[in-house]
Design an enzyme around this catalytic site. Sequence first.
Site, short mmCIF file in Angstrom:
data_model
loop_
_atom_site.label_atom_id
_atom_site.label_comp_id
_atom_site.label_asym_id
_atom_site.label_seq_id
_atom_site.Cartn_x
_atom_site.Cartn_y
_atom_site.Cartn_z
CE LYS A 1 -4.08 -2.13 0.62
NZ LYS A 1 -3.80 -3.58 0.64
C1 LIG Z 1 -4.47 -4.66 0.12
C2 LIG Z 1 -3.72 -5.93 0.05
C3 LIG Z 1 -4.04 -6.90 -0.93
C4 LIG Z 1 -5.18 -6.74 -1.90
O1 LIG Z 1 -4.96 -5.73 -2.85
P1 LIG Z 1 -6.17 -5.18 -3.72
O2 LIG Z 1 -5.61 -4.04 -4.49
O3 LIG Z 1 -7.23 -4.74 -2.75
O4 LIG Z 1 -6.66 -6.29 -4.58
C5 LIG Z 1 -3.24 -8.04 -0.98
N1 LIG Z 1 -2.24 -8.24 -0.10
C6 LIG Z 1 -1.93 -7.33 0.85
C7 LIG Z 1 -0.83 -7.63 1.80
C8 LIG Z 1 -2.65 -6.15 0.96
O5 LIG Z 1 -2.33 -5.25 1.90
#
Ligand SMILES: *Cc1c(COP(=O)(O)O)cnc(C)c1O
Length: 497
Positions: free
Chosen positions: A112
């Site tokens: 993120k």
């Molecule tokens: C947010 C997240 C995901 C999922 O990503 P999306 O963009 O919502 O599909 C997968 N793995 C981790 C560790 C995340 O923080």
Amino acid sequence: MYVSTRGNSDLVSASQGIAMGMVPGGGLFVPSVLPKLTIAQMQSMVGQPYQRVAEWILGYYLDDYTKDEIAECVAGAYSKENFPKEDIAPLVKIGEGLYILELWHGPTAAFKDMALQLTPRLLVKAIEKDQSAKEVVILVATSGDTGKAALEGFKNIPGTKIIVFYPVDGVSKVQELQMVTTDGDNTFVVAVDGNFDDCQSGVKEIFADQELIKLLDQGGYQFSSANSINWGRLLPQIVYYFTSYFNLVRDQGISFGDQVNYVVPTGNFGNILAAWYAKNMGLPIGKLICASNENKVLTDFFATGVYNKNRDFVQTNSPSMDILISSNLERFLYGVTGADGPKIAGWMEVLKHTGEFKVDEVTKRKMDEFVVSGYANQEETLQEIKACFGEREYLLDTHTAVALKVYEDYRLSSGDERVTVIDSTANPYKFVASVYGALTSESVLKEDELDLLDKVEALTGVAVHRGLVGLGNKQVMHKMHCAGDKLAESVRSILGL
Ligand SMILES: *Cc1c(COP(=O)(O)O)cnc(C)c1O
């Protein structure tokens, strides 16, 4: 310019779309046209630093930002302080033609950060461009990782407040502590008695609550979003598909034009959607492999064309993917239906009322051209962590382990031998209890999770991520709670409305 996926908005500029977060009447902003790049244009960027590639991609989408503004945002986001490693998104080879793309070298140890260090900077510039703009209140629903990354991105940014809602039993101890120990005079963290979908639906309802928006307006505030429903959050994620492909060309003997598969552990469909945009811009991506955990709404959707969220929500060991309503799917459907806003609006309306919708045959065939999907259960996830460490000496987190398992199944059943990149979305220490359990077969109480950081380090020789060191000694700054259907009340009390 940007349009609504549901055909219910006038065209808006990039900065307006980013400032608004989502379309007021429901729907998400998408670019009205996608830039198309030639092989020669792309080839000229091979070997450029991440920041240059980011400026180049962003430049195609942010027409009303100047070159200097984009460069300033990019430099702040991908600074040495935020990403100490020379390589911002390194590729690690773990097998023949198989690579891990490490997207967790930012401050909070999850992918993120790749977006959320940039989104606030883009948003602040967007607000500066709009004279009528008010103080922005960022509302975040988090399944664990977005919350901390958004808090770090927005804390102490003038002209903003950030309120994060997380499901009280849906996040790991490490994730919870990361959030509730955040300082900054504009940060608020609320534990919700409910699951992630309650948080996300609650936030979406607030965005659509005309009465509350009016109150807010009178109080001198406007809402925006740091979830991947905001274009300013999604856009930065397109960049690492380009840089990883370029790195394969530079270092791994891929010829420009060779197709590469990407495996994406998926929740809200944001990360994989960014890959789909990259493919549509001309990047030679082969299959996009959508990996889910036991909340396999997407696996079923891609198998049958029926999206059905009427099922039990499972709390799994890959909690950031515990989602039954994947918000960004409507952007993908908008793309594969050839920009059919009314059709998307219809499906979303049916979904809202019945919990399911079915796409037509033509759309289904289009979906199948791009995406294959699969899922792994919790036991398989743990086995994959153990096997991968034993055989490849690479320590996976639970989400990346889901992706590797789904990929191995796909490779066996399809015989597809193309070079493949697996998005690694979190550092293993972020989900240390599960990782420890996978390696030792011992289970641990949530209270004792922090002790495991050192234990796993001793066991594996893999260093603890710098963002997680000393977490247990930090002061808890946030103690707010609210019921699953009382998010709006919580916002009003925080803002004194
Ligand atoms: C947010 C997240 C995901 C999922 O990503 P999306 O963009 O919502 O599909 C997968 N793995 C981790 C560790 C995340 O923080």
